[in-house]
Design an enzyme around this catalytic site. Structure first.
Site, mmCIF file in Angstrom:
data_model
loop_
_atom_site.group_PDB
_atom_site.id
_atom_site.type_symbol
_atom_site.label_atom_id
_atom_site.label_comp_id
_atom_site.label_asym_id
_atom_site.label_seq_id
_atom_site.Cartn_x
_atom_site.Cartn_y
_atom_site.Cartn_z
ATOM 1 N N HIS A 210 0.844 -1.202 0.000
ATOM 2 C CA HIS A 210 0.000 0.000 0.000
ATOM 3 C C HIS A 210 0.871 1.241 0.000
ATOM 4 C CE1 HIS A 210 0.733 -1.217 4.179
ATOM 5 N NE2 HIS A 210 0.702 0.074 4.497
ATOM 6 N N HIS B 201 0.886 5.167 1.088
ATOM 7 C CA HIS B 201 0.229 6.229 1.857
ATOM 8 C C HIS B 201 0.333 7.539 1.078
ATOM 9 C CE1 HIS B 201 0.089 4.253 5.933
ATOM 10 N NE2 HIS B 201 1.083 3.554 5.432
#
Ligand code: AMP
Length: 136
Positions: free
Chosen positions: A99, A101
């Site tokens: 992922h 951010h």
């Protein structure tokens, strides 16, 4: 194997504040907003980290992260953005699913601190550069 929380979000088993979705990528608000608009961009398919994600998918994830960063500046009043991805536990990764951010930054103290403090005493920079360069 137990699904990680992001696989559960992709499967619709856990709700999220969805920002964007296509065949390969999903973006949603981070449940713990470090700053206003803190978003996560993930591949729908499971890869443990950025480092193990196929190039094409990795590029698609970053394309969406770039767009959300631009929107944070154009529409949320952010003055800057931190784009970061933690790889492995030692680097702060808590969810083992790649992922990115997107953390919008605001002019007045916004509560997020990212200090890159020099800690280079005794490091042999020519040797380190060789080690990396020779393996690229
Ligand atoms: P990291 O520490 O880089 O692995 O970041 C994981 C992030 O996932 C943290 O910022 C969490 O707040 C966020 N997170 C965990 N569970 C959820 C969830 N159900 N929905 C949205 N964000 C989540």
């Amino acid at each position: 194997m137990e699904k990680d929380v992001f696989c559960k979000i992709v499967a619709g088993e856990i709700p999220c504040y969805k920002l964007y979705e296509d065949a390969d990528v999903l973006a949603f608000l981070d449940i713990s907003q470090v700053t206003k608009g803190h978003a996560l961009v993930i591949p729908k398919e499971h890869y443990d980290t950025f480092l193990s994600t196929p190039e094409k998918i990795m590029h698609k994830v970053f394309d969406v992260a770039q767009r959300i960063g631009q929107i944070a500046i154009q529409f949320l009043g952010a003055k800057g953005v931190n784009i970061l991805t933690n790889c492995y536990e030692v680097a702060g990764q808590t969810v083992k699913h790649f992922h990115v951010h997107v953390i919008p930054r605001y002019e007045s103290h916004d509560g997020f601190e990212l200090e890159l403090k020099a800690n280079d005493e005794g490091l042999n920079l020519p040797m380190i550069a060789e080690q990396i360069k020779n393996n690229l």
